[in-house]
Enzyme design. Sequence first.
Site, PDB file in Angstrom:
ATOM      1  N   TYR A   1      -0.878   7.244 -10.440  1.00 42.04           N
ATOM      2  CA  TYR A   1      -1.993   7.535  -9.539  1.00 42.04           C
ATOM      3  C   TYR A   1      -1.529   8.158  -8.224  1.00 42.04           C
ATOM      4  CZ  TYR A   1      -4.494   4.206 -12.587  1.00 42.04           C
ATOM      5  OH  TYR A   1      -5.046   3.540 -13.648  1.00 42.04           O
TER       6      TYR A   1
ATOM      7  N   HIS B   1       1.820   1.494 -18.873  1.00 45.81           N
ATOM      8  CA  HIS B   1       0.571   2.236 -18.705  1.00 45.81           C
ATOM      9  C   HIS B   1       0.082   2.831 -20.026  1.00 45.81           C
ATOM     10  CE1 HIS B   1      -1.751   4.673 -15.434  1.00 45.81           C
ATOM     11  NE2 HIS B   1      -2.528   4.331 -16.429  1.00 45.81           N
TER      12      HIS B   1
END
Length: 278
Positions: free
Chosen positions: A47, A105
């Site tokens: 991110y 992730h």
Amino acid sequence: METITTQGVAIPRLGFGTFRMPGADAQPVVESAIALGYRHIDTAAMYENEAAVGAAIAASGIQRDELFVTTKVWHDQLAPDALHRAFDASRRKLGLDHVDLYMIHWPSRDMDMAATLEALVSLREPGLTKAIGVCNFNLPMLRRAIEDIGAPIASVQLEYHLFLSQAPTLAYLRGQGIPLTAYAPLAQGRAANDPTLAAIGLKHGCSAAQIAVAWLLDQPGVALIPKAARVQSQKANLDALAVRLDDEDRAAIAALPKDQRFVRPPFAPDWDASDRLA
């Protein structure tokens, strides 16, 4: 805020997601979320906002033990040495002595799952992370990680909303006592414009999006991490904690399509895999 206890940690059921909030722009957004009462903050190396999230946490004045902070390692950093380096970089950017949950992730097709999970567990032992988890594993991968490898998975993060059934995985996780954390819980904004949800919301004096949040909160063993850049939306998601659905609402929601998957990167696993070696 209700929590789910798993592997020795208590996860607040309604968290705050920070996907697509890159760079310093995330700091004031996270600051407002914490000020409103969010205590579960979800970020990831991908991110590119861990430093901003850390700055918001530092500025909040909230005691560290009152916050539950999740971050994640990207799928190209799953070799043990690379994972350790990635974790150190994330923790440094966050400015924290530990994170509460460190997650894979996305799985990688060529990862050594046992070695990767062992590397995750090694971070837990000295308290660098309180718990470990995985995101975007299909059901055969979860079975291998949990049953064959015996990894102490604290939570599994998946795309989950009223338009996508996760029934088989959710049933499996409940049987293992592992919560599911729903990302994209508003179906990337689509829930807000659904006429069925709007009608249910009219009955309860709330929005369609709040019904989508309430539906997930209505399910045992499920946490969720909606993102919301505007303060009004952050507050609206918190207000959904007070919405109580009835059987008529649940039946109407059950009739909605349940095959709508909106997160489909090219490196995603085979979601329909059924054999244990997938």
